[in-house]
Design a protein around this motif. Sequence first.
Motif, short mmCIF file in Angstrom:
data_model
loop_
_atom_site.label_atom_id
_atom_site.label_comp_id
_atom_site.label_asym_id
_atom_site.label_seq_id
_atom_site.Cartn_x
_atom_site.Cartn_y
_atom_site.Cartn_z
N ALA A 1 45.85 27.82 32.70
CA ALA A 1 44.99 28.67 31.86
C ALA A 1 44.28 29.70 32.75
O ALA A 1 43.77 29.35 33.82
N LEU A 2 44.26 30.95 32.26
CA LEU A 2 43.64 32.03 33.05
C LEU A 2 42.16 31.76 33.27
O LEU A 2 41.62 31.96 34.36
N SER A 3 41.50 31.26 32.20
CA SER A 3 40.05 31.00 32.32
C SER A 3 39.78 29.94 33.38
O SER A 3 38.84 30.04 34.16
N GLU A 4 40.66 28.93 33.39
CA GLU A 4 40.50 27.86 34.39
C GLU A 4 40.67 28.42 35.80
O GLU A 4 39.88 28.14 36.72
N TYR A 5 41.71 29.27 35.96
CA TYR A 5 42.00 29.85 37.28
C TYR A 5 40.88 30.77 37.74
O TYR A 5 40.35 30.64 38.86
N LEU A 6 40.46 31.69 36.84
CA LEU A 6 39.41 32.64 37.21
C LEU A 6 38.09 31.93 37.47
O LEU A 6 37.36 32.26 38.41
N GLY A 7 37.79 30.94 36.64
CA GLY A 7 36.55 30.17 36.82
C GLY A 7 36.52 29.50 38.17
O GLY A 7 35.51 29.56 38.90
N GLY A 8 37.65 28.89 38.54
CA GLY A 8 37.74 28.22 39.84
C GLY A 8 37.59 29.21 40.99
O GLY A 8 36.89 28.94 41.97
N LEU A 9 38.23 30.37 40.84
CA LEU A 9 38.16 31.38 41.90
C LEU A 9 36.73 31.90 42.09
O LEU A 9 36.20 31.92 43.21
N LEU A 10 36.11 32.29 40.96
CA LEU A 10 34.77 32.89 41.05
C LEU A 10 33.74 31.89 41.54
O LEU A 10 32.78 32.26 42.24
N ALA A 11 33.93 30.62 41.20
CA ALA A 11 32.98 29.60 41.65
C ALA A 11 33.07 29.40 43.16
O ALA A 11 32.10 29.01 43.81
N THR A 12 34.24 29.67 43.72
CA THR A 12 34.45 29.41 45.14
C THR A 12 34.24 30.66 46.00
O THR A 12 33.86 30.56 47.17
N SER B 1 40.25 36.41 53.88
CA SER B 1 39.70 36.46 55.24
C SER B 1 40.76 36.52 56.32
O SER B 1 40.52 37.07 57.39
N GLU B 2 41.91 35.92 56.09
CA GLU B 2 42.88 35.83 57.18
C GLU B 2 44.14 36.67 56.97
O GLU B 2 44.32 37.70 57.59
N LEU B 3 44.99 36.19 56.05
CA LEU B 3 46.29 36.84 55.94
C LEU B 3 46.21 38.25 55.37
O LEU B 3 47.03 39.11 55.72
N GLY B 4 45.27 38.49 54.50
CA GLY B 4 45.14 39.83 53.90
C GLY B 4 45.03 40.90 54.97
O GLY B 4 45.93 41.73 55.13
N VAL C 1 41.71 50.08 52.08
CA VAL C 1 42.20 50.12 50.69
C VAL C 1 43.34 49.11 50.50
O VAL C 1 43.38 48.36 49.51
N LEU C 2 44.26 49.07 51.47
CA LEU C 2 45.39 48.14 51.35
C LEU C 2 44.94 46.69 51.40
O LEU C 2 45.53 45.82 50.75
N THR C 3 43.89 46.41 52.16
CA THR C 3 43.36 45.04 52.21
C THR C 3 42.76 44.65 50.85
O THR C 3 42.95 43.52 50.37
N VAL C 4 42.04 45.60 50.23
CA VAL C 4 41.50 45.33 48.89
C VAL C 4 42.65 45.07 47.91
O VAL C 4 42.62 44.12 47.12
N TYR C 5 43.71 45.90 48.01
CA TYR C 5 44.87 45.70 47.15
C TYR C 5 45.53 44.35 47.42
O TYR C 5 45.97 43.67 46.51
N PHE C 6 45.61 43.98 48.71
CA PHE C 6 46.22 42.70 49.07
C PHE C 6 45.44 41.57 48.41
O PHE C 6 46.03 40.63 47.86
N ASN C 7 44.10 41.67 48.44
CA ASN C 7 43.26 40.64 47.81
C ASN C 7 43.54 40.58 46.31
O ASN C 7 43.68 39.49 45.74
N LEU C 8 43.57 41.74 45.68
CA LEU C 8 43.78 41.77 44.23
C LEU C 8 45.15 41.19 43.86
O LEU C 8 45.25 40.33 42.99
N ILE D 1 41.28 31.58 48.77
CA ILE D 1 40.36 32.68 49.12
C ILE D 1 40.30 32.90 50.62
O ILE D 1 40.38 34.04 51.11
N ILE D 2 40.19 31.80 51.36
CA ILE D 2 40.09 31.95 52.83
C ILE D 2 41.36 32.59 53.39
O ILE D 2 41.31 33.52 54.19
#
Lengths: 283, 258
Positions: B181-192, B97-100, B157-164, B92-93
Motif C-alpha cells: 500500500a502506498l500509504s503504508e510505504y510513504l508513512g514508513g518513509l516519512l516516519a524514518t 546519504s550514501e549511494l545517491g 540536482v541529480l542527487t535530488v533526482y536520485f533520491n526521488l 533512506i540511509i
Amino acid sequence: MPEARRNQAPALELKEVFYSSGDYLILDDIRVLFPAGQCSVILGQAGSGKSSLLKAAAGLVIPQRGQILVAGQRLLNFNFRQEQDFRASSGFVFQDSALWQDTTILNNVAMPLRVHNPKLDQKTVYNTVSAILRKVGYSEDMMLRPADLSTGEQKLVSIARAIVHEPALLLMDDPVSALDEDAADHISSILEELKKKGTTIVIATNNSELAYRHADNLGVIKNGRILAFGCYDDVLGKVEFALSGSMARLLARGKRSGCADHLPDIDNPEIMESPQAGQRSTT
Amino acid sequence: MLETIGRAVRTRIQSLLYALGFFFNVLKETTRFFRRKQVAFKVLILQILFTGYEALTINAIMAVSIGAALIVIGSSLLPQFGQSQLMYSILIIVITSELGPLLTAFVITARSGTAIATQLGSMVVNHEIEAYIAVGLNPISYLVVPRFIGVVVSMLVLTVYFNLFGLLGSFIVVQVIRPMALSEYLGGLLATLKVSDLISGLTKAFIFGVIVSVVSTYQGFSVNRSSTEIPVAGIRAVGQSFMLIIIADVIVTLIQYA
C-alpha cells in the motif's frame, strides 16, 4: 599616418627577457623595442624562437626573467582593467590559426567584439564579422566550423579575428604561411592599409617577401637571441647577419630607400634599452 | 639516491601547491563570475545541459533499480528477524546519504569529468587557450568557472533526482513483484526520514561536484604540447576524482556519525 591614431598605437618593448621550457632555453636575453605606429618584422628560421618572442611580447607566455613594456608600462603587472584595455587594443594571429573548434566561424571572429563591446547588438556584430571576412578574402559560409575549412581558410579567419576590433597593436606569427599567392597578396594589401592607419605591427616570419614589402624595421633572431634589430636597410647592411635563407634572398634584392631619421639606431644597442627610445620612435 | 628522492618530493610538493593555487583561483573567479559582464553564461548553460540533463536517464535507471532491489531484499529478509521497520531506515540511509551522491558522482566523473579533461587538453594542444587570453578572456573565468558551477549544480540536482527516483520510483517497480500500500510505504518513509540524512547527502553531492570539476579542469590544463597527453589527462581525472570522492565520503560520514 593619421596623428591621432599614431598616438594611440603603443610601442612594445622587451627588456632582458629570458624564457625557457624545462631545460631548454628558448629566449635568451631579448632586448628589442618595436616602435609605435610602425611595422617591425622579425626574421628567423624554424625553431629560432620567433613564435615564443611574439607570445612573450603579447603576455601569452610568462618569461622567467625580464620585462615586457606596453607604452612604457609593465604588461605582466597589469590589473584586470589594464589587461582588458590592452587586449581590446591588440590582436594576435597564431601560426597555426588556433581557432576555437567547438564553435562557428561567425562566433570565432565575433568573440573580440562580444568581449570588448558587449552592448553591440547581434545584427551589428553579424554585419561587422561579415564585412571583415569579406575583406580578408574569406568566401565560405560563416556558420561552418573551423574543421570544415582548409588550412589557408583557417588562416584567413584567424587574421579576421585579430583585426575585427581594429586593434592599435597587431602581432602576427607567420601570417601568410599556408596561404596561396593571391591570398598572401590580399593580406599584404590589408597590412598596407593598417600601416597607413598607424597600427603598430609586429610580424614574425621567415617569408622574405613579407619583410621586403612591409618592414619599417627588421630583426634577425637565431637560437633565441636577437642578432640585429633596426631600420630595414641598416640591418641588411650588416652582412654578417645574413645567416638564413630569407636574409640571403633579401640581400639579393638590395636596399630600399634608406632609413628615416627617427628609427632606432642598431649600431647603438643602448638605444633599445633607453627610456627615450620609445619617444624618439613616436615623434 | 637521496637526491632522486629529494627531487621527487620537491616535485610532488610543487604540484600540490600549484593545484591548491589553481583551486583558490577558481574560487576567486567564481565569486566574480556573476558580477562581471560575461560571455560565459552560454558555456554554463551548455555544461548544465550536458552534465545534468543528459545524465538524467542513466541516473534515474540506477536509482529506481537500486531502490527496488533494496525494497525487495529488505521486505524478504528483515521480517525473518522481526526487523521489518528497519527497511525504511536502510532505504533512506543507502539512497539519500550514501549511494545517491556516490553513484551520481561516479556517473558525472565518467561522463563529464573525462569530457572536460580531454576537451580542455585538446584546447591547450591547439593553442585555443592562448587564443582566449589574446582576445581578453581569462581561461579560468571563461572555461573553468562555468564548468565548476555547472558540474556542482548538476551534481546537486541529480542527487535530488536520485533520491526521488530511488525512494518513490522504486515503489512503482516493487508493485509488480510485491504489492504494498502506498500509504503504508510513504508513512514508513516519512516516519524514518531525518533532515540530517538529506543534508548529509546534499553536502556530499556539493563536495563531490567541487572535486570532479576542479580535478577534471586541472588535469585538462596539465596537458602541455602533445595530443598523446590528452587521454592520459582523462584517465588521471577519473582516477584522482574517484579517490578523492571516496576519501571525502568517508570524512563526511565520520563527521555525521561521530
